[in-house]
Structure formats: structure tokens, C-alpha cells
Motif scaffolding. Structure first.
Motif, PDB file in Angstrom:
ATOM      1  N   UNK A   1       0.829  -1.199   0.000  1.00 42.37           N
ATOM      2  CA  UNK A   1       0.000   0.000   0.000  1.00 42.37           C
ATOM      3  C   UNK A   1       0.864   1.249   0.000  1.00 42.37           C
ATOM      4  N   UNK A   2       0.242   2.332  -0.433  1.00 42.48           N
ATOM      5  CA  UNK A   2       0.863   3.647  -0.400  1.00 42.48           C
ATOM      6  C   UNK A   2      -0.021   4.559   0.440  1.00 42.48           C
ATOM      7  N   UNK A   3       0.602   5.294   1.344  1.00 41.86           N
ATOM      8  CA  UNK A   3      -0.118   6.218   2.210  1.00 41.86           C
ATOM      9  C   UNK A   3       0.482   7.599   2.015  1.00 41.86           C
ATOM     10  N   UNK A   4      -0.377   8.581   1.894  1.00 50.56           N
ATOM     11  CA  UNK A   4       0.132   9.934   1.697  1.00 50.56           C
ATOM     12  C   UNK A   4       0.275  10.651   3.040  1.00 50.56           C
ATOM     13  N   UNK A   5      -0.673  11.468   3.439  1.00 54.71           N
ATOM     14  CA  UNK A   5      -0.557  12.265   4.659  1.00 54.71           C
ATOM     15  C   UNK A   5      -1.385  11.654   5.780  1.00 54.71           C
ATOM     16  N   UNK A   6      -0.755  11.461   6.949  1.00 53.31           N
ATOM     17  CA  UNK A   6      -1.438  10.932   8.127  1.00 53.31           C
ATOM     18  C   UNK A   6      -1.161  11.874   9.291  1.00 53.31           C
ATOM     19  N   UNK A   7      -2.206  12.285   9.997  1.00 59.60           N
ATOM     20  CA  UNK A   7      -2.051  13.134  11.170  1.00 59.60           C
ATOM     21  C   UNK A   7      -2.883  12.551  12.301  1.00 59.60           C
ATOM     22  N   UNK A   8      -2.265  12.332  13.450  1.00 53.63           N
ATOM     23  CA  UNK A   8      -2.936  11.763  14.616  1.00 53.63           C
ATOM     24  C   UNK A   8      -2.538  12.594  15.825  1.00 53.63           C
ATOM     25  N   UNK A   9      -3.509  13.144  16.529  1.00 60.69           N
ATOM     26  CA  UNK A   9      -3.234  14.016  17.666  1.00 60.69           C
ATOM     27  C   UNK A   9      -4.094  13.616  18.853  1.00 60.69           C
ATOM     28  N   UNK A  10      -3.480  13.537  20.026  1.00 60.83           N
ATOM     29  CA  UNK A  10      -4.209  13.299  21.273  1.00 60.83           C
ATOM     30  C   UNK A  10      -3.712  14.306  22.298  1.00 60.83           C
ATOM     31  N   UNK A  11      -4.621  14.871  23.084  1.00 56.73           N
ATOM     32  CA  UNK A  11      -4.202  15.824  24.102  1.00 56.73           C
ATOM     33  C   UNK A  11      -5.023  15.616  25.359  1.00 56.73           C
ATOM     34  N   UNK A  12      -4.395  15.870  26.486  1.00 56.80           N
ATOM     35  CA  UNK A  12      -5.063  15.719  27.770  1.00 56.80           C
ATOM     36  C   UNK A  12      -4.247  14.832  28.689  1.00 56.80           C
ATOM     37  N   UNK A  13      -4.743  14.625  29.884  1.00 54.07           N
ATOM     38  CA  UNK A  13      -4.053  13.805  30.867  1.00 54.07           C
ATOM     39  C   UNK A  13      -4.117  12.338  30.435  1.00 54.07           C
ATOM     40  N   UNK A  14      -2.978  11.663  30.519  1.00 53.65           N
ATOM     41  CA  UNK A  14      -2.850  10.248  30.157  1.00 53.65           C
ATOM     42  C   UNK A  14      -3.302   9.960  28.725  1.00 53.65           C
ATOM     43  N   UNK A  15      -3.053  10.883  27.820  1.00 56.02           N
ATOM     44  CA  UNK A  15      -3.469  10.683  26.435  1.00 56.02           C
ATOM     45  C   UNK A  15      -2.436   9.851  25.690  1.00 56.02           C
ATOM     46  N   UNK A  16      -2.909   9.151  24.662  1.00 59.25           N
ATOM     47  CA  UNK A  16      -2.030   8.307  23.861  1.00 59.25           C
ATOM     48  C   UNK A  16      -2.414   8.461  22.397  1.00 59.25           C
ATOM     49  N   UNK A  17      -1.439   8.786  21.568  1.00 57.96           N
ATOM     50  CA  UNK A  17      -1.632   8.861  20.127  1.00 57.96           C
ATOM     51  C   UNK A  17      -0.796   7.748  19.510  1.00 57.96           C
ATOM     52  N   UNK A  18      -1.448   6.809  18.837  1.00 54.56           N
ATOM     53  CA  UNK A  18      -0.740   5.685  18.229  1.00 54.56           C
ATOM     54  C   UNK A  18      -1.126   5.581  16.763  1.00 54.56           C
ATOM     55  N   UNK A  19      -0.128   5.512  15.916  1.00 51.32           N
ATOM     56  CA  UNK A  19      -0.335   5.394  14.477  1.00 51.32           C
ATOM     57  C   UNK A  19       0.375   4.139  13.990  1.00 51.32           C
ATOM     58  N   UNK A  20      -0.367   3.242  13.350  1.00 49.87           N
ATOM     59  CA  UNK A  20       0.195   2.017  12.780  1.00 49.87           C
ATOM     60  C   UNK A  20      -0.071   2.013  11.283  1.00 49.87           C
ATOM     61  N   UNK A  21       0.995   1.987  10.506  1.00 49.90           N
ATOM     62  CA  UNK A  21       0.886   1.993   9.049  1.00 49.90           C
ATOM     63  C   UNK A  21       1.711   0.835   8.513  1.00 49.90           C
ATOM     64  N   UNK A  22       1.127   0.043   7.649  1.00 51.45           N
ATOM     65  CA  UNK A  22       1.780  -1.136   7.077  1.00 51.45           C
ATOM     66  C   UNK A  22       2.298  -2.037   8.204  1.00 51.45           C
ATOM     67  N   UNK A  23       1.520  -2.271   9.227  1.00 51.91           N
ATOM     68  CA  UNK A  23       1.985  -3.004  10.396  1.00 51.91           C
ATOM     69  C   UNK A  23       1.214  -4.304  10.590  1.00 51.91           C
TER      70      UNK A  23
END
Length: 98
Positions: free
Chosen positions: A34-56
Motif C-alpha cells: 500500500x501507499x499512504x500519503x498524509x497521516x495526522x494523529x493528535x491526542x491531548x489531555x491527561x494520560x493521552x495516547x496517540x498511536x499510528x500504525x501503518x503497514x503493520x
């Protein structure tokens, strides 16, 4: 945008299939192309988690054949802000076991 939506649909199906078989992976070869162009993942706050999995691939239990990942990712932004926050990005990763 279409590529991102297709990737999300494939990921949702994969998660559903993994749950349907109670975490017991017993598959042949796994190939991701696969081909992926633009990916944006944002998390904010207490105990926040931002996880991005591409081709995984994540195989928790069971057996699999060869795993081949052929992919291209352009701009990836993964941000977590706040107290005790975590940002994790996996591109083309293979995880077997916990």
C-alpha cells in the motif's frame, strides 16, 4: 484520502477478524502492499495516547508464514500532549507475541 479510508477499512476488518478467532492466528503468508500519503494523529489531555500504525502486522499468538510488507508513506505526524502522554508510530513494523 481514498487510500487512508481504504487503509482504515482494512485495519478495522483485521481487528474484527482477530477478535473473531480469539487471538489464535494460524495463517499462511501475509503480504501488505500500500501507499499512504498524509497521516495526522493528535491526542491531548491527561494520560493521552496517540498511536499510528501503518503497514503493520501484530500477531499475538499462533503461527504465520512469511510476512512481506511493501509500502510507501509520505508525511506522518503523530502528537500527544499533556501530562503523562505517549505518542507511538509504527511504520512497516512486525510484532509477534506480546
Amino acid at each position: 484520502m481514498k487510500k487512508i479510508m481504504l487503509l482504515l477499512i482494512v485495519a478495522a476488518f483485521t481487528v474484527w477478524a482477530a477478535g473473531a478467532y480469539a487471538g489464535q492466528a494460524n495463517t499462511g503468508d501475509i503480504t501488505i502492499e500500500s501507499d499512504v500519503e498524509d497521516v495526522e494523529n493528535t491526542a491531548s489531555g491527561i494520560n493521552s495516547k496517540a498511536e499510528t500504525n501503518i503497514h503493520s502486522v501484530n500477531v499475538k499468538e499462533g503461527k504465520t508464514g512469511d510476512i512481506v510488507i511493501k509500502g510507501k508513506a509520505e508525511d506522518i505526524e503523530n502528537t500527544a500532549s499533556g501530562f503523562n502522554s505517549k505518542a507511538e508510530t509504527n511504520v512497516g513494523s512486525v510484532k509477534v507475541g506480546d
